[in-house]
Scaffold this motif. Structure first.
Motif, PDB file in Angstrom:
ATOM      1  N   ILE A   3       0.899  -1.122  -0.045  1.00 32.61           N
ATOM      2  CA  ILE A   3      -0.070  -0.117  -0.020  1.00 32.61           C
ATOM      3  C   ILE A   3       0.738   1.286  -0.105  1.00 32.61           C
ATOM      4  N   GLU A   4       1.918   1.553   0.837  1.00 32.58           N
ATOM      5  CA  GLU A   4       2.739   2.353   0.730  1.00 32.58           C
ATOM      6  C   GLU A   4       3.339   2.777  -0.627  1.00 32.58           C
ATOM      7  N   THR A   5       3.923   1.382  -1.229  1.00 35.47           N
ATOM      8  CA  THR A   5       4.621   1.559  -2.482  1.00 35.47           C
ATOM      9  C   THR A   5       3.492   2.018  -3.618  1.00 35.47           C
ATOM     10  N   ALA A   6       2.305   1.729  -3.218  1.00 36.86           N
ATOM     11  CA  ALA A   6       1.376   2.249  -4.331  1.00 36.86           C
ATOM     12  C   ALA A   6       1.063   3.627  -4.236  1.00 36.86           C
ATOM     13  N   LEU A   7       1.194   4.002  -2.994  1.00 38.36           N
ATOM     14  CA  LEU A   7       0.812   5.392  -2.743  1.00 38.36           C
ATOM     15  C   LEU A   7       2.169   6.322  -3.271  1.00 38.36           C
ATOM     16  N   ILE A   8       3.227   5.886  -2.879  1.00 45.32           N
ATOM     17  CA  ILE A   8       4.480   6.657  -3.100  1.00 45.32           C
ATOM     18  C   ILE A   8       4.634   6.716  -4.720  1.00 45.32           C
ATOM     19  N   LYS A   9       4.432   5.960  -5.423  1.00 45.19           N
ATOM     20  CA  LYS A   9       4.721   5.783  -7.049  1.00 45.19           C
ATOM     21  C   LYS A   9       4.056   6.920  -7.372  1.00 45.19           C
ATOM     22  N   PRO A  10       2.621   7.122  -7.383  1.00 47.99           N
ATOM     23  CA  PRO A  10       1.918   8.397  -8.199  1.00 47.99           C
ATOM     24  C   PRO A  10       2.291   9.744  -7.676  1.00 47.99           C
ATOM     25  N   VAL A  11       2.854  10.090  -6.437  1.00 50.81           N
ATOM     26  CA  VAL A  11       3.573  11.195  -5.752  1.00 50.81           C
ATOM     27  C   VAL A  11       4.846  11.421  -6.563  1.00 50.81           C
ATOM     28  N   VAL A  12       5.796  10.407  -6.559  1.00 52.42           N
ATOM     29  CA  VAL A  12       7.095  10.427  -7.201  1.00 52.42           C
ATOM     30  C   VAL A  12       6.798  10.757  -8.834  1.00 52.42           C
ATOM     31  N   ASP A  13       5.864  10.015  -9.407  1.00 51.02           N
ATOM     32  CA  ASP A  13       5.560  10.342 -10.819  1.00 51.02           C
ATOM     33  C   ASP A  13       5.093  11.945 -10.960  1.00 51.02           C
ATOM     34  N   ALA A  14       4.176  12.394 -10.071  1.00 52.33           N
ATOM     35  CA  ALA A  14       3.694  13.670 -10.202  1.00 52.33           C
ATOM     36  C   ALA A  14       4.973  14.609  -9.811  1.00 52.33           C
ATOM     37  N   LEU A  15       5.644  14.225  -9.121  1.00 50.67           N
ATOM     38  CA  LEU A  15       6.876  15.157  -8.937  1.00 50.67           C
ATOM     39  C   LEU A  15       7.662  15.321 -10.147  1.00 50.67           C
ATOM     40  N   MET A  16       7.980  14.315 -10.764  1.00 49.87           N
ATOM     41  CA  MET A  16       8.916  14.135 -11.873  1.00 49.87           C
ATOM     42  C   MET A  16       8.224  14.788 -13.118  1.00 49.87           C
ATOM     43  N   ALA A  17       6.962  14.826 -13.234  1.00 44.13           N
ATOM     44  CA  ALA A  17       6.348  15.584 -14.353  1.00 44.13           C
ATOM     45  C   ALA A  17       6.397  16.919 -13.897  1.00 44.13           C
ATOM     46  N   LEU A  18       6.156  17.248 -12.808  1.00 38.96           N
ATOM     47  CA  LEU A  18       6.341  18.899 -12.492  1.00 38.96           C
ATOM     48  C   LEU A  18       7.817  19.296 -12.857  1.00 38.96           C
ATOM     49  N   LEU A  19       8.737  18.470 -12.232  1.00 38.87           N
ATOM     50  CA  LEU A  19       9.972  18.794 -12.554  1.00 38.87           C
ATOM     51  C   LEU A  19      10.574  18.912 -14.399  1.00 38.87           C
ATOM     52  N   GLN A  20      10.060  17.769 -15.006  1.00 40.49           N
ATOM     53  CA  GLN A  20      10.192  18.121 -16.373  1.00 40.49           C
ATOM     54  C   GLN A  20       9.578  19.027 -16.971  1.00 40.49           C
ATOM     55  N   ARG A  21       8.163  19.501 -16.461  1.00 37.44           N
ATOM     56  CA  ARG A  21       7.662  20.573 -17.123  1.00 37.44           C
ATOM     57  C   ARG A  21       8.421  21.805 -16.715  1.00 37.44           C
TER      58      ARG A  21
END
Length: 126
Positions: A3-21
């Motif tokens: 459950i923790e891994t499932a919650l962390i992955k979307p947060v990391v993906d969102a942060l990476m998308a913001l950083l790339q943007r």
């Protein structure tokens, strides 16, 4: 833990998308600045064509396909065409004369002063 891994992955993906943007926005802003510099360079009396061409390439690589890129490319092309047309002309617009061929005879002999020939004058009368 799943459950923790499932919650962390979307947060990391969102942060990476913001950083790339953010990186893309910075890249685009820098490319637009380079394009403005290229146009400014081409407006000078003696522009550096290579520098302007490099800045246009930076803008193209960043994905900017606007009127400004087309304008800068057109200006660069026109400048190169006018430079090629005027490269062999003198400042007055006349064609240059070919330099006379020098022979070795003239170099070996010393320069002789010209003799002045007096023209006969009319002495007929007082």
């Amino acid at each position: 833990m799943a459950i923790e891994t499932a919650l962390i992955k979307p947060v990391v993906d969102a942060l990476m998308a913001l950083l790339q943007r953010g990186e893309k926005a910075t890249l685009k802003r820098n490319a637009e600045a380079a394009l403005r510099d290229a146009i400014r360079e081409l407006l000078l009396a003696n522009p550096d064509e290579n520098k302007a061409q490099a800045r246009i390439a930076v803008a193209k690589a960043a994905g900017i396909l606007s009127e400004d890129v087309l304008l800068a490319e057109d200006m660069l092309e026109k400048h190169r065409a006018s430079k090629a047309r005027t490269s062999g002309k003198a400042s007055s617009g006349r064609k240059r004369k070919a330099a006379p061929a020098k022979s070795d005879d003239k170099l070996a002999k010393p320069a002789i002063a010209r003799k002045t020939v007096k023209k006969p004058t009319d002495q007929s009368g007082t």
